[in-house]
Design a protein around this motif. Structure first.
Motif, PDB file in Angstrom:
ATOM      1  N   GLY A  84      41.842  29.206  39.020  1.00  0.00           N
ATOM      2  CA  GLY A  84      40.501  29.700  38.738  1.00  0.00           C
ATOM      3  C   GLY A  84      40.302  31.165  39.080  1.00  0.00           C
ATOM      4  O   GLY A  84      41.159  32.006  38.797  1.00  0.00           O
ATOM      5  N   GLU A  85      39.157  31.460  39.713  1.00  0.00           N
ATOM      6  CA  GLU A  85      38.795  32.843  40.040  1.00  0.00           C
ATOM      7  C   GLU A  85      39.801  33.512  40.968  1.00  0.00           C
ATOM      8  O   GLU A  85      40.074  34.716  40.839  1.00  0.00           O
ATOM      9  N   GLU A  86      40.326  32.756  41.927  1.00  0.00           N
ATOM     10  CA  GLU A  86      41.315  33.329  42.843  1.00  0.00           C
ATOM     11  C   GLU A  86      42.574  33.766  42.094  1.00  0.00           C
ATOM     12  O   GLU A  86      43.161  34.800  42.394  1.00  0.00           O
ATOM     13  N   GLN A  87      42.975  32.982  41.093  1.00  0.00           N
ATOM     14  CA  GLN A  87      44.137  33.342  40.303  1.00  0.00           C
ATOM     15  C   GLN A  87      43.855  34.589  39.466  1.00  0.00           C
ATOM     16  O   GLN A  87      44.709  35.473  39.342  1.00  0.00           O
ATOM     17  N   VAL A  88      42.651  34.690  38.906  1.00  0.00           N
ATOM     18  CA  VAL A  88      42.265  35.875  38.137  1.00  0.00           C
ATOM     19  C   VAL A  88      42.330  37.120  39.023  1.00  0.00           C
ATOM     20  O   VAL A  88      42.843  38.168  38.605  1.00  0.00           O
ATOM     21  N   LYS A  89      41.839  37.021  40.258  1.00  0.00           N
ATOM     22  CA  LYS A  89      41.908  38.146  41.198  1.00  0.00           C
ATOM     23  C   LYS A  89      43.354  38.516  41.506  1.00  0.00           C
ATOM     24  O   LYS A  89      43.704  39.701  41.572  1.00  0.00           O
ATOM     25  N   ALA A  90      44.195  37.512  41.692  1.00  0.00           N
ATOM     26  CA  ALA A  90      45.612  37.764  41.981  1.00  0.00           C
ATOM     27  C   ALA A  90      46.289  38.448  40.791  1.00  0.00           C
ATOM     28  O   ALA A  90      47.089  39.377  40.976  1.00  0.00           O
TER      29      ALA A  90
END
Length: 184
Positions: A84-90
């Motif tokens: 999700g969002e954490e993966q997008v940030k990464a």
């Protein structure tokens, strides 16, 4: 080589980090990818060197190779840990690191100029492995829209005759990586 459990040879020849790669030359171990590549370059000198002749060029090549190994590769490997969002940030973080590296390519075919050098060899995993990882994970990290210069480098690198004859086929590598991802 078996990584789980680690073989006695890994423990014997790399007792500090207890991991691959290990090059055995005349029965003596040389460990760590960058160290091995430079050892090979200095030991077998019949071809052209993978490092520039001048000290500043050498230090810059070593800096960017270390950047790839110590910053970019771990950041890429972190992507699979998130959703999700954490993966997008990464992914965004990795793209920013790629942009720093991409600046080093401006106006050059390879990081080493017209020939493949230390930085290109260090970035090998990106050129060959990253595309397969992206497919397996269903994500897009590197694209021509985000990183056009880097994508051009990938094409030049993978289509270089020396690289084509040295690397495993995409199908072979895909099978290994798919097995690895299933084991996670």
């Amino acid at each position: 080589e078996s990584l789980s459990p680690k073989s006695p040879e890994i423990l014997k020849y790399n007792p500090v980090h207890k991991k691959l790669p290990i090059l055995l030359h005349n029965g003596k171990p040389v460990v760590e990818s960058l160290v091995i590549v430079e050892y090979i370059d200095e030991t077998w000198t019949s071809g052209s060197s993978i490092l520039p002749a001048d000290p500043l060029g050498k230090s810059n090549a070593r800096f960017w190779a270390k950047f790839i190994d110590d910053k970019l590769m771990p950041a890429i490997m972190n992507i699979r840990r998130y959703q999700g969002e954490e993966q997008v940030k990464a992914i965004d973080e990795v793209v920013e690191l790629f942009k720093l590296l991409e600046n080093e390519l401006k106006g050059k075919k390879f990081f080493g100029g017209d020939t493949i050098g230390l930085v290109d060899i260090t970035a090998n995993f990106i050129a060959l492995w990253l595309g397969i990882h992206q497919e397996i994970m269903g994500i897009q990290v590197v694209s021509k829209e985000k990183l056009p210069i880097f994508c051009k480098w990938i094409d030049e690198y993978l289509n270089s005759s020396i690289i084509k004859q040295s690397l495993p086929s995409r199908d072979e590598l895909s099978a290994v990586l798919l097995s690895y991802h299933k084991s996670l």
